[in-house]
Design an enzyme around this catalytic site. Structure first.
Site, PDB file in Angstrom:
ATOM      1  N   GLU A  98      -8.618  31.633  32.317  1.00 22.31           N
ATOM      2  CA  GLU A  98      -7.677  30.892  31.481  1.00 22.31           C
ATOM      3  C   GLU A  98      -7.967  29.397  31.586  1.00 22.31           C
ATOM      4  O   GLU A  98      -7.482  28.723  32.515  1.00 22.31           O
ATOM      5  CB  GLU A  98      -6.242  31.153  31.957  1.00 22.31           C
ATOM      6  CG  GLU A  98      -5.820  32.593  31.853  1.00 22.31           C
ATOM      7  CD  GLU A  98      -4.325  32.698  31.620  1.00 22.31           C
ATOM      8  OE1 GLU A  98      -3.945  33.325  30.630  1.00 22.31           O
ATOM      9  OE2 GLU A  98      -3.545  32.140  32.406  1.00 22.31           O
ATOM     10  N   GLU A 104       0.154  27.489  35.704  1.00 27.25           N
ATOM     11  CA  GLU A 104       1.463  26.816  35.754  1.00 27.25           C
ATOM     12  C   GLU A 104       1.996  26.821  37.181  1.00 27.25           C
ATOM     13  O   GLU A 104       2.686  25.891  37.605  1.00 27.25           O
ATOM     14  CB  GLU A 104       2.444  27.481  34.770  1.00 27.25           C
ATOM     15  CG  GLU A 104       2.091  27.107  33.335  1.00 27.25           C
ATOM     16  CD  GLU A 104       2.486  28.128  32.285  1.00 27.25           C
ATOM     17  OE1 GLU A 104       3.285  29.032  32.586  1.00 27.25           O
ATOM     18  OE2 GLU A 104       1.973  28.016  31.155  1.00 27.25           O
ATOM     19  N   LYS A 119       6.370  34.587  30.867  1.00 26.56           N
ATOM     20  CA  LYS A 119       6.791  33.347  31.539  1.00 26.56           C
ATOM     21  C   LYS A 119       8.321  33.365  31.732  1.00 26.56           C
ATOM     22  O   LYS A 119       8.893  34.422  31.941  1.00 26.56           O
ATOM     23  CB  LYS A 119       6.321  32.127  30.754  1.00 26.56           C
ATOM     24  CG  LYS A 119       4.842  32.218  30.347  1.00 26.56           C
ATOM     25  CD  LYS A 119       4.283  30.923  29.888  1.00 26.56           C
ATOM     26  CE  LYS A 119       2.899  31.153  29.310  1.00 26.56           C
ATOM     27  NZ  LYS A 119       2.130  29.950  29.216  1.00 26.56           N
ATOM     28  N   SER A 132      -3.894  30.716  24.381  1.00 22.36           N
ATOM     29  CA  SER A 132      -3.609  30.656  22.930  1.00 22.36           C
ATOM     30  C   SER A 132      -4.291  31.764  22.138  1.00 22.36           C
ATOM     31  O   SER A 132      -4.701  31.555  20.997  1.00 22.36           O
ATOM     32  CB  SER A 132      -3.963  29.283  22.372  1.00 22.36           C
ATOM     33  OG  SER A 132      -3.183  28.279  23.004  1.00 22.36           O
ATOM     34  N   GLY A 165      -0.976  27.593  26.085  1.00 19.45           N
ATOM     35  CA  GLY A 165       0.232  27.104  25.435  1.00 19.45           C
ATOM     36  C   GLY A 165       0.014  25.869  24.576  1.00 19.45           C
ATOM     37  O   GLY A 165       0.966  25.212  24.174  1.00 19.45           O
ATOM     38  N   ASN A 167       2.242  37.791  29.273  1.00 20.48           N
ATOM     39  CA  ASN A 167       2.907  36.975  30.286  1.00 20.48           C
ATOM     40  C   ASN A 167       4.094  36.304  29.600  1.00 20.48           C
ATOM     41  O   ASN A 167       3.922  35.343  28.863  1.00 20.48           O
ATOM     42  CB  ASN A 167       1.932  35.917  30.828  1.00 20.48           C
ATOM     43  CG  ASN A 167       2.625  34.938  31.757  1.00 20.48           C
ATOM     44  OD1 ASN A 167       3.733  35.203  32.240  1.00 20.48           O
ATOM     45  ND2 ASN A 167       1.981  33.804  32.021  1.00 20.48           N
ATOM     46  N   HIS A 174      -1.395  31.792  38.439  1.00 20.49           N
ATOM     47  CA  HIS A 174      -1.362  31.240  37.080  1.00 20.49           C
ATOM     48  C   HIS A 174      -1.417  29.710  37.168  1.00 20.49           C
ATOM     49  O   HIS A 174      -0.857  29.113  38.086  1.00 20.49           O
ATOM     50  CB  HIS A 174      -0.074  31.694  36.374  1.00 20.49           C
ATOM     51  CG  HIS A 174      -0.087  31.390  34.912  1.00 20.49           C
ATOM     52  ND1 HIS A 174       0.213  30.148  34.424  1.00 20.49           N
ATOM     53  CD2 HIS A 174      -0.401  32.155  33.838  1.00 20.49           C
ATOM     54  CE1 HIS A 174       0.096  30.166  33.095  1.00 20.49           C
ATOM     55  NE2 HIS A 174      -0.277  31.376  32.719  1.00 20.49           N
TER      56      HIS A 174
HETATM   57  C1  PEP Z   1      -0.670  32.387  29.684  1.00 21.92           C
HETATM   58  O1  PEP Z   1       0.460  31.987  29.940  1.00 21.92           O
HETATM   59  O2  PEP Z   1      -1.303  33.008  30.518  1.00 21.92           O
HETATM   60  C2  PEP Z   1      -1.221  32.090  28.356  1.00 21.92           C
HETATM   61  C3  PEP Z   1      -2.453  32.430  28.100  1.00 21.92           C
HETATM   62  O3  PEP Z   1      -0.365  31.474  27.458  1.00 21.92           O
HETATM   63  P1  PEP Z   1      -0.635  31.247  25.887  1.00 21.92           P
HETATM   64  O4  PEP Z   1      -1.173  32.536  25.328  1.00 21.92           O
HETATM   65  O5  PEP Z   1       0.698  30.877  25.337  1.00 21.92           O
HETATM   66  O6  PEP Z   1      -1.639  30.144  25.778  1.00 21.92           O
END
Ligand code: PEP
Length: 255
Positions: free
Chosen positions: A170, A100, A15, A216, A176, A13, A98
């Site tokens: 998630e 976000e 973003k 992460s 992040g 992803n 997501h």
């Molecule tokens: C994501 O944006 O779905 C995500 C898991 O980000 P990160 O790996 O940076 O935590």
């Protein structure tokens, strides 16, 4: 439970990162790096890079995804992009719900369901994101949150629709932040989600559903997370923006 009846899918992803020319450079590095992958690989790029991504990835083992879609076919929805538009751009996957988008753009369980249903009805694979906030985990209500989100997202879906669904677990506190769920926390949450899907549909649908972990994930923790019985790949933010890191994750998911 045998993992062999479901696909392992590693999805990046990106973003709101990479201009189209930067995307082109990264994809040109990725293509040779992951050509031997033994898992499905998807890159979910910004809308402005879909065209270049689809062109460069054609004939490779990399599929192209978007990061959102609208649930109407067309019309007065300024700033939105329809599923048909995505398909014409060469997209096969789309991230829906997501955290976000839930956090900053007013996405709700209801709109997640509308978007996911529209995507699967047109044959896209919807990567539906669910996950609890830190305060929800600390209050001991992680399972209540996951149950509510999964049931809402899959509401009115058929067994056939489920062939086009991936769920990404998630935990919001791990996205992040550099904080990863332990492999045990990730494994338990994914097992719980599979149980909800079995309750909603049946054991066959649950067994063949790909459930990713996201939050992460990086080259040093991927192997342990991906080894969990109910974790079938990952949704990767930060570590998908560097070819060498993404390749390490693809290698870990290919084992
Ligand atoms: C994501 O944006 O779905 C995500 C898991 O980000 P990160 O790996 O940076 O935590």
């Amino acid at each position: 439970m045998d993992k062999s009846n479901r696909a392992t899918v590693l999805a990046g992803n990106w973003k709101m990162n990479k201009t189209a020319s930067e995307a082109s450079e990264l994809i040109k590095e990725l293509i040779p790096a992951i050509e031997g992958a033994n898992c499905d690989v998807v890159i979910c790029v910004p809308y402005t890079s879909l065209d270049v991504a689809a062109r460069l990835c054609k004939g490779t083992n990399i599929s192209v995804g978007a990061q959102n879609c609208h649930y109407e076919e067309s019309g007065a929805f300024t700033g939105e992009v329809s599923v048909t538009m995505l398909i014409e751009s060469g997209v096969t996957h789309v991230i829906v719900g997501h955290s976000e988008r839930r956090q900053y753009f007013g996405e709700t369980d209801i709109t997640v369901n509308l978007r996911a249903r529209k995507a699967v009805s047109k044959g896209l694979i919807a990567i539906i994101c669910v996950g609890e906030l830190l305060e929800e985990r600390e209050a001991g209500i992680t399972e209540d949150v996951l149950s509510r989100q999964v049931k809402a997202a899959l509401s009115d879906m058929t067994q056939e629709d489920m062939e086009h669904v991936i769920i990404a677990y998630e935990p919001v506190w791990a996205i992040g932040t550099g904080k990863t769920a332990t492999s045990q926390q990730a494994g338990e949450a994914c097992r719980f989600i599979r149980g909800i899907v079995e309750e909603l549909f049946n054991a066959d649908v649950a067994k063949s559903l790909t459930i990713q972990y996201g939050g992460s994930m990086n080259p040093s923790n991927a192997e342990e997370l991906l080894a969990q019985e109910h974790v079938d790949g990952g949704l990767i933010g930060g570590a998908s923006l560097k070819a060498s890191d993404f390749k390490s994750l693809v290698d870990a998911a290919s084992k």
